[in-house]
Design an enzyme around this catalytic site. Structure first.
Site, mmCIF file in Angstrom:
data_model
loop_
_atom_site.group_PDB
_atom_site.id
_atom_site.type_symbol
_atom_site.label_atom_id
_atom_site.label_comp_id
_atom_site.label_asym_id
_atom_site.label_seq_id
_atom_site.Cartn_x
_atom_site.Cartn_y
_atom_site.Cartn_z
ATOM 1 N N ASP A 82 0.850 -1.192 0.000
ATOM 2 C CA ASP A 82 0.000 0.000 0.000
ATOM 3 C C ASP A 82 0.888 1.245 0.000
ATOM 4 O O ASP A 82 1.804 1.367 0.810
ATOM 5 C CB ASP A 82 -0.894 -0.015 1.250
ATOM 6 C CG ASP A 82 -2.001 1.017 1.190
ATOM 7 O OD1 ASP A 82 -2.452 1.336 0.078
ATOM 8 O OD2 ASP A 82 -2.416 1.492 2.265
ATOM 9 N N HIS A 83 0.606 2.163 -0.917
ATOM 10 C CA HIS A 83 1.370 3.412 -1.030
ATOM 11 C C HIS A 83 2.870 3.163 -1.195
ATOM 12 O O HIS A 83 3.687 3.625 -0.400
ATOM 13 C CB HIS A 83 1.108 4.326 0.180
ATOM 14 C CG HIS A 83 -0.289 4.836 0.265
ATOM 15 N ND1 HIS A 83 -0.790 5.795 -0.580
ATOM 16 C CD2 HIS A 83 -1.300 4.497 1.099
ATOM 17 C CE1 HIS A 83 -2.051 6.035 -0.280
ATOM 18 N NE2 HIS A 83 -2.394 5.249 0.731
ATOM 19 N N HIS A 202 -9.589 4.756 -0.581
ATOM 20 C CA HIS A 202 -8.679 4.835 0.557
ATOM 21 C C HIS A 202 -9.367 5.650 1.655
ATOM 22 O O HIS A 202 -10.242 6.459 1.382
ATOM 23 C CB HIS A 202 -7.376 5.507 0.147
ATOM 24 C CG HIS A 202 -6.474 4.633 -0.673
ATOM 25 N ND1 HIS A 202 -5.186 4.343 -0.303
ATOM 26 C CD2 HIS A 202 -6.687 3.971 -1.843
ATOM 27 C CE1 HIS A 202 -4.638 3.543 -1.205
ATOM 28 N NE2 HIS A 202 -5.532 3.314 -2.148
ATOM 29 N N GLY A 203 -8.955 5.447 2.900
ATOM 30 C CA GLY A 203 -9.607 6.164 3.991
ATOM 31 C C GLY A 203 -11.026 5.697 4.230
ATOM 32 O O GLY A 203 -11.896 6.477 4.622
ATOM 33 N N GLY A 204 -11.270 4.402 4.030
ATOM 34 C CA GLY A 204 -12.628 3.879 4.157
ATOM 35 C C GLY A 204 -13.198 3.932 5.557
ATOM 36 O O GLY A 204 -14.420 3.865 5.731
ATOM 37 N N ASN A 225 -10.382 0.455 1.598
ATOM 38 C CA ASN A 225 -9.262 0.318 2.524
ATOM 39 C C ASN A 225 -9.706 0.738 3.922
ATOM 40 O O ASN A 225 -10.224 1.841 4.108
ATOM 41 C CB ASN A 225 -8.090 1.201 2.084
ATOM 42 C CG ASN A 225 -7.374 0.656 0.862
ATOM 43 O OD1 ASN A 225 -7.806 -0.319 0.255
ATOM 44 N ND2 ASN A 225 -6.267 1.285 0.510
ATOM 45 N N THR A 228 -7.798 2.880 10.138
ATOM 46 C CA THR A 228 -8.008 3.553 11.420
ATOM 47 C C THR A 228 -9.060 2.862 12.279
ATOM 48 O O THR A 228 -8.859 2.672 13.491
ATOM 49 C CB THR A 228 -8.405 5.021 11.176
ATOM 50 O OG1 THR A 228 -7.366 5.662 10.418
ATOM 51 C CG2 THR A 228 -8.609 5.762 12.475
#
Length: 275
Positions: A82-83, A202-204, A225, A228
């Protein structure tokens, strides 16, 4: 072995009206719980090694861990970088046995992002694995601001790079701890009208669960994704385990008690995305 590429799990998801979770891993305890939850839900899972994970554990070690879990799993497991920001990092992940590379050129000018992502996709495809790219920029809570994905640029990016999945910026934000926002469904529809590649959010963790569930069934968003949300669940479980006995110091005994709560939290995430 049920080790799979990203394309092998996302193409059926797009055809079948569901999404697959890309779960951000930080260590053995969470990745093991993620696979156990996927087996319980009978769905594929994508284990993701992001920058903070790679700073803690070397890529060759992570590749071995992902592949070890996949060997005995009853569901497809993707080992995903990832990234990845450089060719060398992506090549190291490929050599370490990852089955999917996400090259992030989203901070670069469009032409550079296309050229560099295309090169990574060609390298990945030449090795029989998958590639994800990002167009637009997904920002960070209390950090860099987002730049929304332009549908025309997304169409050009998908066509010129031949990526297997395309991450887009449509109101999503990395590291968001609440679910007060929501995705721009008009922009998603505009992007989808011009492309046929599986789309990635992203940031799901910051996306309301009902919206995740609906978009998984009704759009080309095939991968959410989640980081957090599950890191918070792990922190809660770890805190409870430590506080239950302040005199206890054996970390194996302490960490063991995070497993069941993490499996339960992960199952809730996975269940919302299933067809």
């Amino acid at each position: 072995m049920t080790l799979a590429t990203l394309a092998e799990v996302l193409q059926p998801a797009m055809a079948g009206g569901y999404a697959v979770a890309g779960l951000v891993t930080l260590g053995w305890e969470d990745m093991r719980a993620f696979v156990a939850a996927a087996e319980a839900e009978e769905c594929p899972v994508i284990l993701q090694a992001g920058p903070s994970c790679r700073a803690h554990t070397p890529l060759p070690v992570l590749g071995k861990m992902f592949r070890h879990l996949a060997e005995s799993a009853r569901v497809p497991v993707v080992g995903h970088l990832d990234h990845g920001y450089t060719v060398d990092e992506c090549k190291e992940a490929l050599d370490a046995g990852f089955t999917s590379l996400m090259f992030d050129g989203s901070r670069k000018p469009l032409a550079d992002n296309i050229a560099e992502t295309r090169a990574i996709a060609e390298m990945a495809h030449g090795a029989g694995i998958s590639c994800e790219g990002e167009i637009g920029f997904v920002g960070y809570a209390d950090g860099e601001s987002s730049a929304g994905t332009d549908p025309e640029e997304a169409a050009l990016f998908a066509r010129e790079t031949s990526v297997d999945a395309m991450a887009i910026s449509v109101g999503n934000v990395h590291l968001q701890q609440d679910k007060q926002g929501g995705l721009d469904e008009g922009r998603i529809a505009a992007i989808q009208a011009l492309t046929d590649v599986p789309l990635v959010i992203h940031g799901g963790s910051g996306v309301p669960v009902d919206q995740r569930r609906r978009l998984a069934r009704t759009s080309n968003i095939c991968k959410f994704n989640i980081g957090t949300e599950l890191r918070m669940a792990f922190g809660d479980a770890l805190r409870a385990a430590v506080n239950a006995d302040p005199d206890r110091f054996d970390r194996v005994a302490i960490l063991k008690e995070t497993h069941d709560p993490m499996v339960a939290a992960t199952r809730r995430v996975l269940a919302a995305l299933k067809g």
